[in-house]
Design an enzyme around this catalytic site. Structure first.
Site, mmCIF file in Angstrom:
data_model
loop_
_atom_site.group_PDB
_atom_site.id
_atom_site.type_symbol
_atom_site.label_atom_id
_atom_site.label_comp_id
_atom_site.label_asym_id
_atom_site.label_seq_id
_atom_site.Cartn_x
_atom_site.Cartn_y
_atom_site.Cartn_z
ATOM 1 N N ASP A 131 5.028 -9.794 8.192
ATOM 2 C CA ASP A 131 4.877 -10.142 9.605
ATOM 3 C C ASP A 131 6.064 -11.003 10.003
ATOM 4 O O ASP A 131 6.574 -11.786 9.200
ATOM 5 C CB ASP A 131 3.565 -10.907 9.838
ATOM 6 C CG ASP A 131 2.328 -10.039 9.674
ATOM 7 O OD1 ASP A 131 2.434 -8.818 9.891
ATOM 8 O OD2 ASP A 131 1.268 -10.579 9.347
ATOM 9 N N ASP A 146 1.198 -3.837 13.836
ATOM 10 C CA ASP A 146 0.069 -4.542 14.461
ATOM 11 C C ASP A 146 0.084 -4.336 15.971
ATOM 12 O O ASP A 146 -0.964 -4.113 16.590
ATOM 13 C CB ASP A 146 0.135 -6.043 14.165
ATOM 14 C CG ASP A 146 0.009 -6.375 12.695
ATOM 15 O OD1 ASP A 146 -0.612 -5.583 11.953
ATOM 16 O OD2 ASP A 146 0.528 -7.427 12.284
#
Length: 183
Positions: A131, A146
């Site tokens: 991330d 995401d």
């Protein structure tokens, strides 16, 4: 009859092509962005862009969205695999471009994060998702996969609220008011 069948086949082929095109784009963009994040962000302070609207900071996530379930990485990977299988099995009924985009976003996002869980350290079914995007006043860091999943969920919600089925037809036929009834 043949023209109708040919038209239905063409709609299905177009819907499948759209879904796969969106999914491939999401997987590619996610993979390239994670590679760049892994190459450019380690060892640096978080990078603020657009006057602080976006911050780039590398993190690794063992859990699902928002860091939930960090000790269930293998279960999350199996759920993602189940989502992918469901989409592939459902794809044969696609006739709606909007549903094709929604399922393509979901497929690409699930595949992007599943790829991390399968191929990144510490090992298969336990890999940590990369991330790297953070927004102000939003406590979690996320990635393009995401974002695609969230956009898919929003689009699916809109399509469902509008009663549009996966084949593009309305889910329910609404009864028209009788001429002597006020709308």
């Amino acid at each position: 009859m043949t023209a109708t069948r040919d038209h239905a086949r063409a709609r299905r082929a177009g819907a499948l092509a759209a879904m796969l095109g969106v999914a491939v784009f999401v997987v590619a963009a996610d993979a390239v962005s994670k590679t760049l994040a892994l190459d450019k962000l380690p060892g640096h302070q978080p990078t603020r862009l657009l006057g602080g609207l976006v911050t780039l900071a590398l993190t690794r996530n063992a859990g699902a969205a928002f860091g939930i379930g960090t000790s269930y990485t293998a279960v999350i990977a199996l759920i993602a695999l189940g989502v992918i299988v469901f989409i592939v099995r459902t794809a044969g009924r696609l006739r709606s471009l909007a549903w094709s985009v929604a399922l393509g976003l979901l497929l690409g996002g699930a595949a992007g994060n599943l790829g991390d869980r399968l191929f990144r350290s510490p090992g298969p079914m336990r890999g940590l998702v990369v991330d790297w995007i953070n927004l102000p006043h939003f406590p979690w860091t996320f990635n393009l996969a995401d974002s695609a999943i969230v956009c898919a969920a929003a689009l699916i919600a809109v399509l469902s609220l509008r009663d549009i089925r996966i084949d593009g037809t309305p889910a329910r036929r609404r009864a028209l008011p009788l001429p002597d009834q006020a709308p």
